[in-house]
Design an enzyme around this catalytic site. Structure first.
Site, PDB file in Angstrom:
ATOM      1  N   HIS A   1     -40.439 -85.467  17.922  1.00  0.00           N
ATOM      2  CA  HIS A   1     -39.477 -85.656  19.021  1.00  0.00           C
ATOM      3  C   HIS A   1     -38.972 -87.093  18.965  1.00  0.00           C
ATOM      4  O   HIS A   1     -39.677 -87.981  18.500  1.00  0.00           O
ATOM      5  CB  HIS A   1     -40.139 -85.405  20.385  1.00  0.00           C
ATOM      6  CG  HIS A   1     -40.709 -84.045  20.532  1.00  0.00           C
ATOM      7  ND1 HIS A   1     -39.933 -82.937  20.758  1.00  0.00           N
ATOM      8  CD2 HIS A   1     -41.979 -83.596  20.464  1.00  0.00           C
ATOM      9  CE1 HIS A   1     -40.697 -81.871  20.831  1.00  0.00           C
ATOM     10  NE2 HIS A   1     -41.949 -82.241  20.650  1.00  0.00           N
TER      11      HIS A   1
ATOM     12  N   LYS B   1     -63.887 -99.593   2.157  1.00  0.00           N
ATOM     13  CA  LYS B   1     -64.611 -99.752   0.898  1.00  0.00           C
ATOM     14  C   LYS B   1     -63.623 -99.566  -0.258  1.00  0.00           C
ATOM     15  O   LYS B   1     -62.677 -98.806  -0.142  1.00  0.00           O
ATOM     16  CB  LYS B   1     -65.728 -98.690   0.813  1.00  0.00           C
ATOM     17  CG  LYS B   1     -66.567 -98.735  -0.413  1.00  0.00           C
ATOM     18  CD  LYS B   1     -67.642 -97.666  -0.355  1.00  0.00           C
ATOM     19  CE  LYS B   1     -68.527 -97.733  -1.602  1.00  0.00           C
ATOM     20  NZ  LYS B   1     -69.565 -96.709  -1.559  1.00  0.00           N
TER      21      LYS B   1
END
Length: 187
Positions: A110, A181
């Protein structure tokens, strides 16, 4: 509905798909006239509740919503109860796994501006392409937002909300998602 019948319907809709497409359950696959939807070879699309023991909340939904939309799913991709919804472009690299109930959305659905939203002005819906590299793993219940770029080998943690550009071989988690990581790749 058996998978051969559904594949016949996909051909009628001009959805391109490669050899060895495996459908477990019945997905929702739709493309607007003029849109491009290409599914590679040896792709598995799971859409029934017990086809993935993580527990699927819904059938897989793959929609190219506008005439200019393009979805490209590479070879050897696995999809489980996910939503892949494009108004612009979504590319998923080969050997990528998309976990249960994940959402990949290249748009806001929207308009953000109040007036445009109240008037339902589709041209004001924010969109940006999504690029997911090869050999990625998208964890269950994650949300990949417009404009996201995942380098090859990225892992997205379960429930992550992902937006932005990420280098290859990263583990990404959280809301908002960030690199937690870097993966060491053996040669």
């Amino acid at each position: 509905m058996n998978s051969n019948w559904f594949k016949f319907l996909m051909k009628l809709m001009k959805v391109e798909y490669g050899k060895k497409l495996l459908l477990e359950g019945v997905p929702v696959i739709f493309k607007k006239s003029g849109a491009k939807l290409v599914v590679g070879e040896n792709v598995t699309i799971k859409s029934s509740f017990l086809s993935n023991l993580v527990g699927l909340y819904q059938r897989t939904i793959i929609i190219a919503r506008t005439p200019e939309a393009e979805i490209r799913i590479g070879d050897n991709v696995g999809i489980s109860g996910a939503t892949i919804y494009a108004r612009k472009s979504i590319t998923i690299g080969e050997n990528t796994l998309i976990g249960g109930n994940a959402k990949i959305l290249d748009n806001d659905f929207h308009p953000i501006e109040i007036e445009a939203r109240n008037a339902d002005v589709k041209e004001k819906i924010g969109t940006r392409p999504i690029m997911i590299g090869k050999n990625c793993f998208i964890g269950c219940n994650s949300l990949i937002l417009k404009g996201t770029v995942l380098g090859d080998g990225c892992v997205v943690g379960a429930g992550a909300v992902v937006s932005g550009k990420f280098e290859e071989n990263c583990v990404i988690a959280g809301n908002p998602a960030k690199v937690i990581k870097r993966l060491e790749i053996s040669k």
